[in-house]
Scaffold this active site. Structure first.
Site, PDB file in Angstrom:
ATOM      1  N   CYS A  88      -0.305   0.941   7.328  1.00 56.71           N
ATOM      2  CA  CYS A  88      -0.922   2.090   6.060  1.00 56.71           C
ATOM      3  C   CYS A  88      -2.392   2.014   5.674  1.00 56.71           C
ATOM      4  O   CYS A  88      -2.246   3.167   5.236  1.00 56.71           O
ATOM      5  CB  CYS A  88      -0.533   0.293   5.131  1.00 56.71           C
ATOM      6  SG  CYS A  88       0.675  -0.256   4.341  1.00 56.71           S
ATOM      7  N   GLU A 103       0.620  -1.007   0.239  1.00 59.99           N
ATOM      8  CA  GLU A 103       0.013   0.129   0.031  1.00 59.99           C
ATOM      9  C   GLU A 103       1.023   1.101   0.116  1.00 59.99           C
ATOM     10  O   GLU A 103       0.266   2.267  -0.337  1.00 59.99           O
ATOM     11  CB  GLU A 103      -1.385   0.053   1.215  1.00 59.99           C
ATOM     12  CG  GLU A 103      -1.932  -0.859   1.796  1.00 59.99           C
ATOM     13  CD  GLU A 103      -1.607  -2.563   2.170  1.00 59.99           C
ATOM     14  OE1 GLU A 103      -2.019  -2.742   2.888  1.00 59.99           O
ATOM     15  OE2 GLU A 103      -0.449  -2.434   2.050  1.00 59.99           O
ATOM     16  N   CYS A 123      -2.442  -2.467   7.879  1.00 58.66           N
ATOM     17  CA  CYS A 123      -1.610  -2.489   9.385  1.00 58.66           C
ATOM     18  C   CYS A 123      -2.086  -0.694   9.254  1.00 58.66           C
ATOM     19  O   CYS A 123      -2.164  -0.358   8.620  1.00 58.66           O
ATOM     20  CB  CYS A 123      -0.690  -3.482   9.331  1.00 58.66           C
ATOM     21  SG  CYS A 123       0.581  -1.873   8.177  1.00 58.66           S
TER      22      CYS A 123
END
Length: 156
Positions: free
Chosen positions: A90, A59, A87
């Site tokens: 990101c 990402e 996560c």
């Protein structure tokens, strides 16, 4: 159940292809695609091992490329397709870049920050909220992740 479009499926298939490339390169198989008005701005996969960079998640790399192609970090209206739930790093980047919509395939119960452990993308305390939809190609992506982690445990 979400009403995913044909374009959504097409974009997630591109992200899935990126995830397969990551796996072939010995990386955790995650792929991401950034689009704007139906046009692909970037396609990337995890490169933490190759780059020796803890921030080289699919990402982050895809957002960097998309911003570079537009000449601005403002990605209002952009849509991000990623094979695994982002996560915290990101998810934070999605909010900071003002992405409009996130579509991800499978949840990440160990690090997911878009609904599993946290929901940074839809926190009213932050200055931007990202529309989230999940579950597109979840079975295929889940199988790929299982195959990768099973291989790691066996020492392949």
């Amino acid at each position: 159940m979400h009403n995913f479009t044909h374009v959504d499926l097409e974009m997630m298939e591109l992200a899935f292809e990126q995830a397969k490339r990551a796996m072939n390169a010995g990386e955790v198989p995650v792929g991401a695609v950034v689009t704007l008005n139906g046009r692909v701005l970037s396609e990337r996969h995890n490169e933490r091992e190759r780059a020796a960079d803890p921030s080289a998640h699919a990402e982050i790399l895809a957002l960097r490329d998309a911003a570079a192609s537009l000449g601005t970090w403002h990605l209002e209206g952009a849509e991000v397709y990623v094979t695994m739930e982002p996560c915290p790093m990101c998810a934070g980047a999605l909010v900071l870049s003002r992405v409009r919509r996130l579509v991800y395939a499978t949840v990440d119960p160990k690090a997911g920050a878009c609904g599993s452990l946290y929901n940074l993308c839809d926190d009213p305390r932050l200055n931007h909220r990202v529309q989230i939809e999940e579950g597109l190609l979840a079975d295929e992506v889940g199988d790929l992740l299982s195959e990768f982690f099973t291989g790691l445990r066996k020492g392949d």
